[in-house]
Design a protein around this motif. Structure first.
Motif, PDB file in Angstrom:
ATOM      1  N   MET A   1      18.693 -21.487  32.672  1.00 43.73           N
ATOM      2  CA  MET A   1      17.879 -20.848  33.058  1.00 43.73           C
ATOM      3  C   MET A   1      16.092 -21.734  33.122  1.00 43.73           C
ATOM      4  N   VAL A   2      15.876 -22.349  34.375  1.00 42.92           N
ATOM      5  CA  VAL A   2      14.593 -23.635  33.757  1.00 42.92           C
ATOM      6  C   VAL A   2      13.621 -22.592  34.098  1.00 42.92           C
ATOM      7  N   GLU A   3      12.521 -21.960  33.103  1.00 46.73           N
ATOM      8  CA  GLU A   3      11.669 -21.566  33.751  1.00 46.73           C
ATOM      9  C   GLU A   3      12.359 -19.759  34.412  1.00 46.73           C
ATOM     10  N   GLY A   4      13.071 -19.484  34.436  1.00 49.56           N
ATOM     11  CA  GLY A   4      13.657 -18.409  34.528  1.00 49.56           C
ATOM     12  C   GLY A   4      14.648 -18.599  35.742  1.00 49.56           C
ATOM     13  N   LYS A   5      14.808 -19.713  36.403  1.00 47.41           N
ATOM     14  CA  LYS A   5      15.916 -20.244  37.542  1.00 47.41           C
ATOM     15  C   LYS A   5      16.833 -20.662  37.044  1.00 47.41           C
TER      16      LYS A   5
ATOM     17  N   ASP B   1      15.219 -31.817  45.989  1.00 44.07           N
ATOM     18  CA  ASP B   1      14.880 -31.638  44.775  1.00 44.07           C
ATOM     19  C   ASP B   1      15.889 -30.361  44.786  1.00 44.07           C
ATOM     20  N   ALA B   2      16.585 -30.798  43.784  1.00 45.31           N
ATOM     21  CA  ALA B   2      17.637 -29.168  43.555  1.00 45.31           C
ATOM     22  C   ALA B   2      16.738 -27.895  42.843  1.00 45.31           C
ATOM     23  N   LEU B   3      15.211 -28.090  42.020  1.00 42.55           N
ATOM     24  CA  LEU B   3      14.211 -26.959  41.267  1.00 42.55           C
ATOM     25  C   LEU B   3      12.862 -27.280  41.291  1.00 42.55           C
ATOM     26  N   ARG B   4      12.413 -26.499  41.202  1.00 39.95           N
ATOM     27  CA  ARG B   4      10.614 -27.084  40.825  1.00 39.95           C
ATOM     28  C   ARG B   4      10.467 -25.826  40.565  1.00 39.95           C
TER      29      ARG B   4
ATOM     30  N   PRO C   1       5.457 -28.274  27.961  1.00 42.48           N
ATOM     31  CA  PRO C   1       6.595 -27.584  27.088  1.00 42.48           C
ATOM     32  C   PRO C   1       7.167 -27.015  29.118  1.00 42.48           C
ATOM     33  N   VAL C   2       9.045 -27.431  28.564  1.00 41.83           N
ATOM     34  CA  VAL C   2       9.524 -26.557  29.750  1.00 41.83           C
ATOM     35  C   VAL C   2      10.754 -26.049  29.260  1.00 41.83           C
TER      36      VAL C   2
ATOM     37  N   ALA D   1      22.345 -19.987  30.962  1.00 37.17           N
ATOM     38  CA  ALA D   1      22.786 -18.963  31.914  1.00 37.17           C
ATOM     39  C   ALA D   1      23.408 -18.299  31.456  1.00 37.17           C
ATOM     40  N   LYS D   2      22.818 -16.813  32.402  1.00 33.73           N
ATOM     41  CA  LYS D   2      23.873 -15.579  31.965  1.00 33.73           C
ATOM     42  C   LYS D   2      24.849 -15.865  32.600  1.00 33.73           C
ATOM     43  N   LYS D   3      26.433 -15.266  32.372  1.00 38.02           N
ATOM     44  CA  LYS D   3      27.505 -15.607  33.159  1.00 38.02           C
ATOM     45  C   LYS D   3      27.944 -14.813  33.660  1.00 38.02           C
TER      46      LYS D   3
END
Length: 175
Positions: A88-92, A130-133, A167-168, A173-175
């Motif tokens: 999970m990157v910044e919640g995504k 892009d996969a994620l921003r 910082p990122v 990730a939750k399963k």
């Protein structure tokens, strides 16, 4: 006979000095040497491969790296980030894999981009891949960093260069 030995020794010594000088020049460090940062975030292994430019007295933010434009977040080939597990990157959510890593710097907010095309020259960015921003906030670095560097910490990735840290936040990730 003595002159021949002296000449041979002198020739051997000159050849040694010359070859040493040539090897030293070949081993001279590149302007932006390759570097790697790796570590664990939860149970995920994260690896960042990048080229590390120097400040060299230049104004970095808003000049060498302009605000509002896509930056390869390193030098030469695109910086890559590899996750061996989904995160999970910044919640995504972001799937396991290798991504090129770009940013769009601004004075107070940065867009961080994980792009599906990992192996590419750093200036060949294609937004359609892009996969994620996500958006993050830069901070003042704890110390001046002459060379761009990445750290993988228990909290995520940290890009540091000059007097800035980006910082990122990354979690497993939750399963």
């Amino acid at each position: 006979m003595k002159n021949t030995r002296i000449f041979s020794l002198l020739a051997l010594l000159l050849a040694f000095v010359f070859s040493t000088a040539v090897m030293a020049q070949e081993q001279k460090q590149k302007a932006s040497p390759a570097a790697t940062a790796t570590g664990k975030i939860g149970d995920a292994t994260v690896t960042v491969n990048y080229s590390s430019p120097s400040v060299k007295g230049r104004t970095i933010w808003g000049d060498l790296v302009p605000y509002g434009k896509v930056w390869r977040s390193g030098a030469n080939e695109a910086t890559t980030v590899t996750f061996d597990k989904a995160v999970m990157v910044e919640g995504k959510p972001l799937a396991a894999g290798t991504y090129s890593f770009y940013t769009i710097p601004a004075e107070d907010k940065w867009t961080v981009i994980f792009n599906k095309t990992a192996k590419q020259w750093g200036t060949q960015y294609d937004e359609k891949q892009d996969a994620l921003r996500v958006t993050v906030s830069p901070t003042k670095a704890k110390a001046m960093n002459e060379r761009l560097k990445y750290d993988v910490t228990s909290d995520g990735l940290l890009l540091s260069w000059e007097n800035l840290a980006v910082p990122v936040k990354i979690t497993t990730a939750k399963k």
